[in-house]
Design a protein around this motif. Structure first.
Motif, PDB file in Angstrom:
ATOM      1  N   THR A 219     135.092 -13.276  42.949  1.00 32.60           N
ATOM      2  CA  THR A 219     134.128 -13.249  44.045  1.00 32.60           C
ATOM      3  C   THR A 219     132.857 -12.505  43.627  1.00 32.60           C
ATOM      4  N   VAL A 220     133.025 -11.363  42.972  1.00 32.92           N
ATOM      5  CA  VAL A 220     131.862 -10.596  42.525  1.00 32.92           C
ATOM      6  C   VAL A 220     131.074 -11.407  41.502  1.00 32.92           C
ATOM      7  N   VAL A 221     131.805 -12.098  40.616  1.00 32.44           N
ATOM      8  CA  VAL A 221     131.133 -12.905  39.595  1.00 32.44           C
ATOM      9  C   VAL A 221     130.290 -13.998  40.252  1.00 32.44           C
ATOM     10  N   VAL A 222     130.805 -14.613  41.311  1.00 35.15           N
ATOM     11  CA  VAL A 222     130.044 -15.659  42.000  1.00 35.15           C
ATOM     12  C   VAL A 222     128.709 -15.096  42.486  1.00 35.15           C
ATOM     13  N   ALA A 223     128.749 -13.903  43.077  1.00 32.36           N
ATOM     14  CA  ALA A 223     127.504 -13.307  43.582  1.00 32.36           C
ATOM     15  C   ALA A 223     126.541 -13.019  42.431  1.00 32.36           C
ATOM     16  N   ILE A 224     127.088 -12.527  41.328  1.00 32.26           N
ATOM     17  CA  ILE A 224     126.213 -12.166  40.209  1.00 32.26           C
ATOM     18  C   ILE A 224     125.635 -13.419  39.555  1.00 32.26           C
ATOM     19  N   VAL A 225     126.477 -14.410  39.325  1.00 36.96           N
ATOM     20  CA  VAL A 225     126.001 -15.655  38.712  1.00 36.96           C
ATOM     21  C   VAL A 225     124.950 -16.301  39.605  1.00 36.96           C
ATOM     22  N   SER A 226     125.190 -16.254  40.917  1.00 41.26           N
ATOM     23  CA  SER A 226     124.204 -16.819  41.838  1.00 41.26           C
ATOM     24  C   SER A 226     122.857 -16.106  41.683  1.00 41.26           C
ATOM     25  N   GLY A 227     122.919 -14.795  41.537  1.00 41.29           N
ATOM     26  CA  GLY A 227     121.686 -14.029  41.342  1.00 41.29           C
ATOM     27  C   GLY A 227     120.986 -14.385  40.046  1.00 41.29           C
ATOM     28  N   VAL A 228     121.768 -14.613  39.002  1.00 44.34           N
ATOM     29  CA  VAL A 228     121.187 -14.984  37.707  1.00 44.34           C
ATOM     30  C   VAL A 228     120.547 -16.360  37.790  1.00 44.34           C
ATOM     31  N   LEU A 229     121.275 -17.317  38.353  1.00 48.46           N
ATOM     32  CA  LEU A 229     120.736 -18.674  38.476  1.00 48.46           C
ATOM     33  C   LEU A 229     119.430 -18.663  39.255  1.00 48.46           C
ATOM     34  N   ASP A 230     119.376 -17.756  40.210  1.00 48.82           N
ATOM     35  CA  ASP A 230     118.201 -17.675  41.080  1.00 48.82           C
ATOM     36  C   ASP A 230     116.950 -17.259  40.301  1.00 48.82           C
ATOM     37  N   THR A 231     117.150 -16.695  39.110  1.00 53.25           N
ATOM     38  CA  THR A 231     115.993 -16.244  38.326  1.00 53.25           C
ATOM     39  C   THR A 231     115.581 -17.260  37.279  1.00 53.25           C
TER      40      THR A 231
END
Ligand SMILES: Nc1ncnc2c1ncn2[C@@H]1O[C@H](COP(=O)(O)OP(=O)(O)O)[C@@H](O)[C@H]1O
Ligand SMILES: [Mg+2]
Lengths: 292, 329
Positions: A219-231
């Motif tokens: 779950t934490v990874v999903v949030a982090i990956v989403s943040g990375v993709l967003d950049t």
């Protein structure tokens, strides 16, 4: 084990509790379990420490340690304690809040499975849909408690250290204290609602495994990956649908005229994530073999 | 080798009954579970637990007992076949009348024993919250755990954990108790207490389905037995079924000098005798055992000892499978 007959007083047949009463009895038990658990209390304390530490640092340096970095409201904390709430929420959003949500929601079903309590709940019996709902509400309540912990401590610490005053918005306009406080409350509420999608994702992962740590980490990874993709600019076409893309749109509430379309859009994206992952969690949990 | 599927219970032998037998607390028809790994854990079994029975569900580790119980309770979906619990094909509708202990106890480690029971009771939509505290105390008392009710579960010994599992199954009056390996982790005294508890519950009219991988531990309290091996039900029926399955032998010890006379008497009774020192040993067959000492005394033989050896469960198992009672896979 005593062989003595346990006398059962002759009672009239017990009335079967109403469905709503039965639901809330389990829901209360779940809330006590989630909010009473030491690990979760430590998490809440950790989050509550953020505004306190941030406030103290800013108070003792009394300078603009955060000036020029990040959004404009960070620099305004020393001038108005209300902004400590906003600044703390902002600091917790990228990692600490997702971590907290991941732990609470990833643990929801997987934690019961790993403790061996899931099979006993299901043979009580608790309907699987009812249990998932109870677990979802429990995880959402914990998310709400997490955001509230930051907000309340931020407000108290901010008021004590810097005082509260009329609020100068990002545009430079000033609104009276009452209206300003309401806007800060709206920021907190928006952030809380922004986390519901992640709760649903965590709940889904939680139905996939008997290893709670796995569901939490995923779950934490999903949030982090989403943040990375967003950049990544090349992916700009998918940015609006990303789980974390609209998280910082809480800043709308600090403009003179909040753009309700932006706010509504952000909440709609969360609703979509909740619907999709809630449905996935439900279809998985109601059909899975419980072999834990 | 493929074990022969021997079913002695006439109720389930026909295999084509249209629905649940109303007399059965648990009934399955060709119940099968193939796990995604390809493992066939349960292979077309026709279980039949009559109401009021204490049904010993026996088999080595890995023979499919727990998987069967999970399917019966609705935790695991059968690959094929059907099962009825208290006459209902939908376990959820009757589970509040069933107490269950499945594959060892499972509780929240940081909650006390009592808090764990109250948590389960809170989950029961049909339980009366006003009587929860009293029922929890009664259940704890019944399993001898009242003194430790305030300790966190993680501080319990294995035996105390097992007792708490039993207490959870006894939180409400039950028509059926499903106890999967209830004596695991218990010392001999605890095992005896579980047997007593089962006997006491059965006397009060509760049907008990109790599994064990230790043949001797619960055999004595069972009115019915079902024996599993490699996912198949080799044998089931009333306990007396065992005596029909295996070989019953008689052992006669006589005074020195009387061996030859005694052997002659036994041969006249139609027995195939083998003698060793002062002991004679023969298969009983259809002979009424009481006739043997009478005939010996009548012939003037000094009988020192007389014993009928019924087949042990272990012996029956070995006879049926040609294997020892070990982990089969
Ligand atoms: N979740 C699972 N996935 C794959 N195989 C399983 C699973 N659970 C049990 N098995 C296998 O099914 C067989 C029967 O297991 P089980 O029902 O637990 O036996 P018992 O309770 O008689 O010891 C064993 O070989 C076991 O390895
Ligand atoms: Mg087992």
């Amino acid at each position: 084990m005593s062989l003595a007959e346990t006398p059962t007083p002759a009672t009239a047949p017990a009335p079967v509790p109403s469905m709503a009463a039965a639901y809330w009895r389990l829901q209360r038990s779940e809330l006590r379990l989630v909010l009473g658990r030491r690990r979760n209390l430590v998490l809440l304390l950790g989050l509550a420490a953020v505004p306190l530490l941030l406030g103290l640092v800013l108070f003792f340096t009394q300078d603009t340690a955060l000036d020029g970095q990040g959004p404009a409201f960070l620099g305004r904390v020393t001038g108005n304690g209300l902004f400590l709430v906003v600044a703390s929420v902002f600091l917790c959003l990228p990692f600490l809040l997702p971590l907290t949500i991941g732990i609470a929601s990833g643990d929801a079903i997987a934690g019961e499975a790993s403790a061996g309590t899931l099979r006993y709940l299901l043979t009580v019996p608790v309907g699987r849909t009812r249990l998932l709902l109870v677990k979802a509400v429990g995880a959402l309540a914990f998310a709400a408690a997490a955001v509230s912990a930051i907000a309340v401590v931020g407000l108290v610490a901010g008021a004590a250290l810097f005082g509260v005053h009329d609020v100068t918005l990002l545009s430079g306009d000033t609104v009276p204290l009452g209206a300003g406080a309401l806007r800060v409350l709206a920021v907190v509420a928006y952030v809380g609602l922004s986390l519901t999608g992640l709760v649903a994702v965590g709940l889904f992962f939680s139905t996939l495994t008997e290893v709670p740590v796995g569901a939490m980490a995923a779950t934490v990874v999903v949030a982090i990956v989403s943040g990375v993709l967003d950049t990544i600019p090349a992916l700009s076409s998918i940015h609006p649908a990303l789980l974390t893309h609209h998280w910082l749109d809480f800043a709308e509430f600090l403009r003179l005229e909040p753009d309700w379309a932006v706010i509504g859009g952000g909440l709609a994206v969360q609703a979509a994530w909740v619907a999709i992952f809630g449905a996935l969690a439900w279809s998985r949990f109601t059909t899975a073999d419980v072999t834990s | 080798m493929t074990a022969p599927a021997v079913t002695v219970d006439p109720a389930s032998a026909s295999g084509d009954l249209p629905g649940a037998d109303a007399g059965s607390a648990v009934q399955t028809r060709a119940l099968t579970k193939r796990f995604r790994s390809g493992q066939v854990a349960v292979d077309g079994i026709d279980l039949s637990v009559p109401r009021g029975a204490v049904y010993g569900f026996l088999g080595p580790n890995g023979s499919g007992k727990t998987t069967t119980i999970r399917m019966v309770l609705g935790l695991v979906r059968p690959t094929s076949g059907t099962s009825w619990l208290l006459g209902s094909p939908e376990p959820a509708t009757v589970l509040s009348r069933v107490g269950a202990l499945v594959e060892g106890p499972g509780f929240h480690p940081y909650l006390t024993g009592r808090a764990n029971l109250l948590r389960l009771d809170a989950a029961d939509a049909t339980a009366d919250p006003r009587t929860a505290a009293r029922r929890a105390s009664e259940a704890l008392e019944r399993v001898g755990l009242l003194a430790a009710e305030g300790k966190p579960y993680r501080q319990y010994s294995l035996g105390m954990k097992q007792r708490l599992g039993l207490a959870a199954a006894l939180l409400r009056p039950r028509e059926l108790l499903v106890l999967d390996e209830p004596t695991n982790g218990l010392d001999p005294q605890g095992t005896r207490e579980v047997r007593l508890l089962i006997r006491e519950l059965a006397q009060a009219g509760t049907t008990v389905l109790v599994s064990s991988h230790l043949l001797g531990e619960i055999e004595q309290v069972c009115t019915h037995l079902g024996i599993m091996s490699r996912g198949r039900l080799l044998l089931q029926g009333p306990r007396s079924v065992l005596d029909q399955r295996g070989v019953t032998r008689v052992m006669v010890t006589v005074a020195p000098g009387h061996v030859a006379t005694a052997a002659g008497v036994l041969r006249v009774l139609g027995l195939d005798v083998s003698a060793e020192d002062h002991a004679l040993n023969a298969e009983l067959g259809a002979l009424e055992p009481a006739r043997i000492p009478a005939a010996l005394v009548h012939a003037g033989v000094d009988v020192v000892g007389f014993e009928v050896r019924r087949p042990s469960l272990e012996q029956v198992f070995v006879d049926l499978t040609g294997e020892g009672f070990d982990v089969a896979r």
